[in-house]
Design a protein around this motif. Structure first.
Motif, PDB file in Angstrom:
ATOM      1  N   THR A 119      26.310  35.102  -7.967  1.00 48.60           N
ATOM      2  CA  THR A 119      26.238  33.770  -8.591  1.00 48.60           C
ATOM      3  C   THR A 119      24.803  33.332  -8.865  1.00 48.60           C
ATOM      4  N   HIS A 120      23.813  34.118  -8.433  1.00 52.46           N
ATOM      5  CA  HIS A 120      22.420  33.685  -8.557  1.00 52.46           C
ATOM      6  C   HIS A 120      21.947  33.615 -10.001  1.00 52.46           C
ATOM      7  N   LEU A 121      22.730  34.152 -10.908  1.00 57.92           N
ATOM      8  CA  LEU A 121      22.426  34.043 -12.327  1.00 57.92           C
ATOM      9  C   LEU A 121      22.220  32.592 -12.751  1.00 57.92           C
ATOM     10  N   VAL A 122      22.946  31.667 -12.137  1.00 56.10           N
ATOM     11  CA  VAL A 122      22.886  30.268 -12.574  1.00 56.10           C
ATOM     12  C   VAL A 122      21.546  29.616 -12.277  1.00 56.10           C
ATOM     13  N   PHE A 123      20.725  30.203 -11.409  1.00 52.80           N
ATOM     14  CA  PHE A 123      19.438  29.602 -11.081  1.00 52.80           C
ATOM     15  C   PHE A 123      18.397  29.831 -12.173  1.00 52.80           C
ATOM     16  N   GLY A 124      18.615  30.828 -13.044  1.00 52.93           N
ATOM     17  CA  GLY A 124      17.601  31.187 -14.027  1.00 52.93           C
ATOM     18  C   GLY A 124      17.079  30.028 -14.864  1.00 52.93           C
ATOM     19  N   VAL A 182      13.134  24.178  -4.639  1.00 55.47           N
ATOM     20  CA  VAL A 182      14.096  23.473  -3.779  1.00 55.47           C
ATOM     21  C   VAL A 182      15.503  24.034  -3.959  1.00 55.47           C
ATOM     22  N   GLU A 183      15.826  24.512  -5.162  1.00 57.07           N
ATOM     23  CA  GLU A 183      17.113  25.171  -5.363  1.00 57.07           C
ATOM     24  C   GLU A 183      17.239  26.396  -4.456  1.00 57.07           C
ATOM     25  N   LYS A 229      30.100  20.524  -7.228  1.00 62.10           N
ATOM     26  CA  LYS A 229      31.054  20.054  -8.230  1.00 62.10           C
ATOM     27  C   LYS A 229      30.331  19.382  -9.393  1.00 62.10           C
ATOM     28  N   VAL A 230      29.318  18.565  -9.092  1.00 62.24           N
ATOM     29  CA  VAL A 230      28.592  17.894 -10.176  1.00 62.24           C
ATOM     30  C   VAL A 230      27.533  18.813 -10.776  1.00 62.24           C
ATOM     31  N   ALA A 231      27.019  19.764  -9.982  1.00 61.54           N
ATOM     32  CA  ALA A 231      26.036  20.719 -10.511  1.00 61.54           C
ATOM     33  C   ALA A 231      26.653  21.568 -11.615  1.00 61.54           C
ATOM     34  N   ASP A 232      27.921  21.867 -11.484  1.00 61.80           N
ATOM     35  CA  ASP A 232      28.657  22.601 -12.526  1.00 61.80           C
ATOM     36  C   ASP A 232      28.560  21.851 -13.855  1.00 61.80           C
ATOM     37  N   ASP A 233      28.820  20.541 -13.826  1.00 53.57           N
ATOM     38  CA  ASP A 233      28.761  19.733 -15.048  1.00 53.57           C
ATOM     39  C   ASP A 233      27.351  19.699 -15.621  1.00 53.57           C
ATOM     40  N   LEU A 259      31.765  30.945 -11.691  1.00 50.29           N
ATOM     41  CA  LEU A 259      30.680  31.137 -10.707  1.00 50.29           C
ATOM     42  C   LEU A 259      30.574  29.927  -9.782  1.00 50.29           C
ATOM     43  N   TYR A 260      30.695  28.733 -10.351  1.00 55.45           N
ATOM     44  CA  TYR A 260      30.605  27.543  -9.504  1.00 55.45           C
ATOM     45  C   TYR A 260      31.831  27.381  -8.610  1.00 55.45           C
ATOM     46  N   GLU A 261      32.986  27.822  -9.080  1.00 61.72           N
ATOM     47  CA  GLU A 261      34.162  27.810  -8.205  1.00 61.72           C
ATOM     48  C   GLU A 261      33.929  28.737  -7.009  1.00 61.72           C
ATOM     49  N   MET A 262      33.349  29.903  -7.287  1.00 61.90           N
ATOM     50  CA  MET A 262      33.039  30.849  -6.212  1.00 61.90           C
ATOM     51  C   MET A 262      32.018  30.255  -5.247  1.00 61.90           C
ATOM     52  N   ARG A 263      30.994  29.601  -5.794  1.00 63.99           N
ATOM     53  CA  ARG A 263      29.993  28.961  -4.937  1.00 63.99           C
ATOM     54  C   ARG A 263      30.632  27.861  -4.085  1.00 63.99           C
ATOM     55  N   GLY A 264      31.516  27.081  -4.707  1.00 65.82           N
ATOM     56  CA  GLY A 264      32.156  25.989  -3.965  1.00 65.82           C
ATOM     57  C   GLY A 264      33.002  26.475  -2.809  1.00 65.82           C
ATOM     58  N   LEU A 265      33.578  27.656  -2.946  1.00 69.26           N
ATOM     59  CA  LEU A 265      34.388  28.236  -1.871  1.00 69.26           C
ATOM     60  C   LEU A 265      33.538  28.842  -0.761  1.00 69.26           C
ATOM     61  N   LEU A 266      32.422  29.488  -1.144  1.00 67.47           N
ATOM     62  CA  LEU A 266      31.658  30.285  -0.175  1.00 67.47           C
ATOM     63  C   LEU A 266      30.431  29.579   0.414  1.00 67.47           C
TER      64      LEU A 266
END
Length: 338
Positions: free
Chosen positions: A252-257, A228-229, A305-309, A180-187
């Protein structure tokens, strides 16, 4: 409607974007700090749930959060005791709580965050199945309410229907989060570049104001961080004229939960990481205000990139945790043999 005997709502009660658990936590904390709950007085889980018009689960989480801060002491079978001089006794008087209704409406919205939180915790361990009948019975609501709730969760990508027509929340794995974060990083950086010519300065200044308030606050706040997210990753990007990019990003909005549950021991991340994320957001928004699209897009790429970690830290926490008991409306799903 407010009770005539209660003063104007506190900010904790008025903030309808925070979770029930967090609003109960803030309200009890304020009562402890201003003396409305005196040292040595006892609080019971059922008492808090009744006074605030919430279920016992958010009441329990709020009380345990206060214990973790040293404001309460837990005594098995006798509830929680307000800390103070002389050492708290489990035989102290029961605190008096005014009836301050903090639950939200409509009904599906009232229970949404509690169910969402329970799901997010357990899908870090396993896939889970949702029993709609038990869900309605547990919260004493109609099946219409549960259908509204499940439809909302389905729209957010949190649950799906399996081949038998049952609702299922698939396990979230580190690999899924990385994808999901790879997809976010691309788009997202591309969407930000396309959005910038269409975003009014007033909107960007309002986003910056929210960031400043969140950074200057004394304690990391779930509702403020969630805001803010969404300000950046959903609000500003919504100005992107390429709607196909936005539709792809919805997945990808699942990651905000989990950002709505910073106080939760499994779903939260260390406060210093939250502060770092807010600082990165501020840098991106400042670049947008200077109309530096390329710099803002690059800063967003580095932020993701760091948000993924940061997100993956949750898996380190649950690796040290035993599996939790399921509420009656959730059960482990059968292993996927496909």
């Amino acid at each position: 409607m407010k009770s005539a005997s209660i003063p104007d709502p506190t900010p904790e009660v008025a903030d309808r974007t925070a979770s029930l658990q967090e609003r109960a936590y803030r309200l009890l904390k304020a009562m402890l700090e201003d003396g409305r709950i005196a040292p040595g007085e006892r609080l019971l889980e059922a008492q808090v749930a009744k006074a605030f018009g919430i279920s016992r689960s958010p009441a329990r989480h709020a009380l345990r959060s206060l214990c973790a801060q040293g404001l309460l002491d837990e005594h098995d079978g006798k509830g929680y005791v307000a800390a103070g001089q002389g050492g708290p006794s489990p035989d102290g008087p029961l605190a008096t709580l005014d009836a301050i209704r903090i639950q939200a409406t409509p009904q599906w919205e009232r229970i949404y965050k509690e169910v969402e939180q329970e799901l997010f915790i357990r899908v870090l361990f396993d896939a889970v199945r949702i029993n709609e009948k038990q869900l309605a019975l547990h919260f004493d609501v109609s099946r219409t309410v549960t259908r509204d709730l499940l439809a909302r969760m389905h729209g957010m990508g949190l649950i799906v229907k399996d081949d038998t027509g049952h609702w299922l929340a698939r396990r979230i794995t580190p690999e899924h989060i990385r994808d999901l974060y790879e997809m976010r990083g691309l788009l997202e950086p591309q969407a930000l570049l396309k959005s910038l010519p269409h975003v009014p300065d007033a909107r960007l200044r309002a986003v910056r104001d929210n960031l400043t308030l969140a950074l200057e606050g004394p304690v990391a706040d779930s509702a403020a961080f969630d805001q803010v997210e969404r300000d950046l990753h959903i609000g500003i990007l919504s100005f992107c004229p390429n709607k196909e990019i936005l539709r792809a990003l919805e997945r990808t909005h699942l990651v905000f939960g989990p950002t709505r549950y910073l106080f939760h021991p499994f779903l939260g991340v260390p406060v210093e990481m939250i502060q770092a994320a807010l600082t990165e957001h501020l840098d991106i928004v400042d670049r947008l205000l200077r109309r530096d699209g390329g710099g803002a897009a690059q800063a967003l790429h580095e932020h993701l990139k760091v948000a993924d970690d940061r997100w993956l830290k949750r898996f380190e926490i649950i690796a040290r945790t035993t599996r939790l008991q399921f509420p009656p409306y959730l059960a482990p799903a059968a292993p996927d043999r496909s």
